[in-house]
Enzyme design. Structure first.
Site, PDB file in Angstrom:
ATOM      1  N   LYS A 141      40.159  41.434  61.515  1.00 27.99           N
ATOM      2  CA  LYS A 141      41.444  40.791  61.810  1.00 27.99           C
ATOM      3  C   LYS A 141      42.114  40.352  60.512  1.00 27.99           C
ATOM      4  O   LYS A 141      43.333  40.498  60.333  1.00 27.99           O
ATOM      5  CB  LYS A 141      41.207  39.577  62.710  1.00 27.99           C
ATOM      6  CG  LYS A 141      42.464  39.035  63.366  1.00 27.99           C
ATOM      7  CD  LYS A 141      42.825  39.845  64.594  1.00 27.99           C
ATOM      8  CE  LYS A 141      43.934  39.177  65.376  1.00 27.99           C
ATOM      9  NZ  LYS A 141      44.163  39.830  66.670  1.00 27.99           N
TER      10      LYS A 141
ATOM     11  N   TYR B 182      41.646  24.580  37.001  1.00 27.46           N
ATOM     12  CA  TYR B 182      40.693  23.573  37.448  1.00 27.46           C
ATOM     13  C   TYR B 182      40.836  22.341  36.569  1.00 27.46           C
ATOM     14  O   TYR B 182      41.945  21.933  36.240  1.00 27.46           O
ATOM     15  CB  TYR B 182      39.277  24.172  37.439  1.00 27.46           C
ATOM     16  CG  TYR B 182      38.280  23.346  38.217  1.00 27.46           C
ATOM     17  CD1 TYR B 182      38.532  22.964  39.543  1.00 27.46           C
ATOM     18  CD2 TYR B 182      37.088  22.933  37.634  1.00 27.46           C
ATOM     19  CE1 TYR B 182      37.631  22.199  40.254  1.00 27.46           C
ATOM     20  CE2 TYR B 182      36.167  22.175  38.341  1.00 27.46           C
ATOM     21  CZ  TYR B 182      36.449  21.806  39.650  1.00 27.46           C
ATOM     22  OH  TYR B 182      35.549  21.042  40.352  1.00 27.46           O
TER      23      TYR B 182
END
Length: 751
Positions: free
Chosen positions: A92, A37
């Site tokens: 899925k 970050y």
């Protein structure tokens, strides 16, 4: 509990749902966090700002698919809304990750207007490498897919349309072949005229079906020109309206070759199946209950009914998981701009071809050991077949390149190996050896040549170009098994009843006459395939040998030890396992041969194992294991590994070795670099030599079962010529792998 209760419990366990986000880079230190970050993250941001394509280099975009639904047509549940569809979309994502290592964000949109959905999804293009549309009702799904394909430069794929089309298309290719028919001649009748049926009919045309031979029915009967003119059909199914008289599904099935059910349960009966042409093909794919039951359709006639359903409890399940993970994998890896017709056809044909190949034992076991062999009961691969990834995906990627949809090229052979590595470290490691074997194949004797697994392995060995298999056994039995398995290959068969064994007898007698073996006894010993195979290798009529599948390890090892023996610089043989973890490989010895080795034996076994590691392109770092760390306990047991390490270092071996040490010391780098910074090892050990057979056998099995390691072996080291002893219960892939190791042994021995 029933299935519903079990499923609710499954989904509600902590953590809730089925997916989570995990990191792929270290985040253990302040520096790690500053790279992940602020402030370090600014560097890749600016690179992407200057060159947007660098998003594929510096972010997960290239392996990220958005699964998008508005919940308007969820499974068999109908329009249940976006929120209620979330468990399906998470599921899925699980399938994408499990079968093709693709990461997913599921996106549930509380929107009904196709234009709203198109705008929303298009705005998310920077996030994803591809979009999988799911459970969106027809005809809106057509407009949404078309709109997104036009507005986005990444692949967009509506699985409800194209998934069933591709998988059933693969089944159709094989069913037509088995029925002895031609694709251009068959007459196809559809029950159902929705999104899936329309996409499937169009795909069958791409496979060679004549569009004039397709008859489509909805709940009102045959789609005709008359109904189209009356405004009864929508703009999408209107293209399949035929200029014929109106009629029912039964009328449409008269003299049809193929019935494709994509509608509702129980709309067909036995009389309709009887009205079809000879050897009919019936794909009844309504879920959970098909248009006609499996047993009902099969028993409707005396000829062959080739049947497929959407159910897992019957042969030939048309399961979309055979398609979308691998299609997206190939599309993502070449940065395709779309999933086009060429890519879909390539997927279907690759699936069809895979169904004609020998099925791995692990797949057979997963389905209750039922026979799985190309024929009417097996026309498409099973979803758990690991080969789908590296057979179908490269075909899709290659089709993307050839059709101009790809934005990067691939080396198909190297790409296939990369895909294999996704299935586990063991495949990556074995590929190193198998590639070496292919470069210079050798003759490998398979002593138990009449066994079905051995014959199947011989077929794969020859087909892959790894070796020239030599099967010892009864010729008629071997050839009969080959015919029954449908394996068309010509291995070298040595049948003792038709082979002149005199010179082998002479040699065995010469080798063993001062070990109490008479010439008559030598003749009798050669009735044992292990002795015959050993003599063949010893005399140079073959380069290597595998045995042991039907024998216990000691009895299988005895003949090659007596006939071939250890090589001139070795006094002892040893059994080594290669254990592969997610990102680590360890060689474990001795796990099969030496019960209570001396320091000299431990030193020799260490050298043999280090040599083996290098055949896998692993630079060895060896640890002699004990329950003591560098003299912390001093007795005869701890002195043996300590002396072995000293002997090796004094002899000037060209790899780091140390000991005695505890197992955690050997494999934890922080312990070696901290508490024992004087150690000779410059990293965690990858060759672990156990102090005796009992410890070695227990240790490798615990690592395999509790540590989740894949085990390859045992590989026999120290022999004068390559011999490897299989284990009872080994699968065909294990036999093929050890054959590859044996060939590389023979190459390096100059055989």
């Amino acid at each position: 509990m029933g299935l519903d209760e079990d499923s609710l419990d499954y989904h509600s366990q902590e953590p809730h749902g089925k997916i989570e986000i995990s990191t792929t880079k270290p985040t253990n230190t302040q520096r790690d966090l500053s790279l992940a970050y602020s402030p370090g993250v600014a560097a890749p941001c600016m690179e992407i700002y200057d060159n947007p394509d660098d998003a594929y280099t510096y972010t997960a975009k290239g392996n990220m698919v958005g699964v998008v639904s508005n919940g308007s047509a969820v499974l068999g549940l109908g329009d249940i809304g976006a929120q209620a569809s979330k468990p399906v979309m998470e599921g899925k994502g699980v399938l994408f990750k499990r079968f093709a290592d693709i990461d997913v964000f599921d996106i549930e949109l509380d929107q009904e207007d196709p234009e709203d959905i198109i705008r929303t999804v298009t705005a998310m293009e920077p996030t994803f490498g591809g979009i999988n549309l799911e459970d969106i009702s027809a005809p809106e799904c057509f407009a949404i897919e078309e709109g997104l394909r036009e507005s986005m430069s990444i692949p967009v794929f509506h699985d409800d349309q194209h998934g069933t089309a591709i998988i059933s298309g693969a089944a159709l290719v094989n069913a037509v072949d088995l029925a002895g028919k031609e694709m251009s001649d068959i007459r196809v009748t559809f029950s159902g005229a929705g999104a899936s049926a329309i996409a499937t009919a169009n795909f069958y045309i791409s496979l060679g079906v004549d569009p004039d031979h397709i008859t489509m029915c909805d709940s009102s009967g045959i789609l005709t020109q008359q109904r189209a003119e009356n405004g009864e059909l929508n703009e999408y199914n209107r293209e399949f309206a035929r200029d014929i008289d109106e009629g029912s599904l039964a009328d449409a099935l008269e003299d049809a070759d193929v019935f494709v059910g994509l509608s509702v349960a129980d709309v067909a009966d036995q009389d309709m199946i009887r009205g079809m042409n000879e050897n009919p093909i019936v794909f009844a794919m309504a879920n959970p209950d098909p248009e006609i039951g499996y047993e009902e359709a099969k028993s409707a006639r005396d000829d062959t009914v080739i049947m497929a359903t959407g159910r897992s409890d019957y042969p030939n399940q048309v399961n979309n998981v055979l398609g979308f993970p691998f299609i997206f994998r190939g599309a993502l890896d070449v940065r395709a701009s779309e999933i086009n017709e060429e890519m879909k056809v390539a997927a279907a044909r690759a699936l069809a071809e895979l169904a004609r190949e020998d099925v791995p034992d692990a797949v057979v076991k997963a389905y209750g050991d039922q026979p799985l062999q190309y024929g009417p009961e097996y026309i498409i691969p099973k979803p758990v077949d690991p080969r789908v990834l590296f057979e179908v995906t490269p075909a899709v990627a290659e089709a993307a390149v050839e059709s101009g949809a790809a934005r990067s090229d691939i080396d198909v052979e190297a790409y296939t190996e990369e895909l294999e590595a996704r299935l586990g470290k063991s495949r990556e490691m074995m590929r190193v050896v198998l590639n070496k074997a292919k470069s210079e194949p050798k003759r490998v004797v398979l002593a138990e040549g009449g066994d079905e697994k051995i014959i199947r392995a011989a077929h794969q060995i020859q087909e892959q170009g790894l070796a020239e298999p030599v099967l010892i056994g009864d010729r008629s039995r071997i050839e009969g098994t080959m015919e029954g398995l449908g394996l068309a290959f010509e291995p070298d068969i040595v049948d003792p009843d038709e082979t002149d064994l005199d010179r082998y007898t002479d040699r065995l007698y010469e080798l063993r006459q001062r070990k109490g073996v008479t010439r008559n006894e030598a003749t009798e010993l050669l009735r044992d395939a292990n002795y015959l195979g050993s003599v063949m290798v010893e005399m140079g009529d073959a380069d290597a040998m595998l045995t042991g599948l039907m024998h216990d390890y000691p009895s299988a090892l005895k003949p090659p030890l007596q006939v071939i023996g250890t090589h001139e610089e070795a006094d002892y043989a040893a059994g080594v396992y290669m254990l592969t973890f997610k990102n680590q490989v360890i060689f474990v010895a001795d796990a099969t041969v030496n019960q209570n080795p001396s320091a000299e034996v431990l030193a020799e076994v260490t050298e043999h194992t280090a040599e083996l590691a290098r055949r896998f392109n692993v630079e060895p770092r060896a640890a002699l294991l004990s329950y003591s760390n560098f003299g912390s306990v001093d007795n005869e047991g701890t002195r043996k590994p300590r002396r072995a390490a000293q002997m090796l270092n004094e002899s000037g071996v060209d790899f780091p070795v140390d000991g005695e040490m505890q197992a955690d010391t050997a494999v934890v780098e922080d312990i070696l670099e901290g508490t024992y910074d004087f150690s000779n090892l410059d990293g965690s050990a990858n060759v672990l030599v156990f102090p005796n057979l009992e410890a070695g056998n227990i240790g490798y099995k615990l690592l395999q079962r509790l540590g989740g390691a894949d085990a390859i072996g045992p590989m026999l080291v120290g022999m004068d010529k390559p011999v490897h002893v299989l284990q009872r219960g080994d699968e065909v892939k294990d036999i093929v792998n050890l054959a590859g190791v044996a060939v590389v042994d023979a190459q390096e021995n100059g055989e």
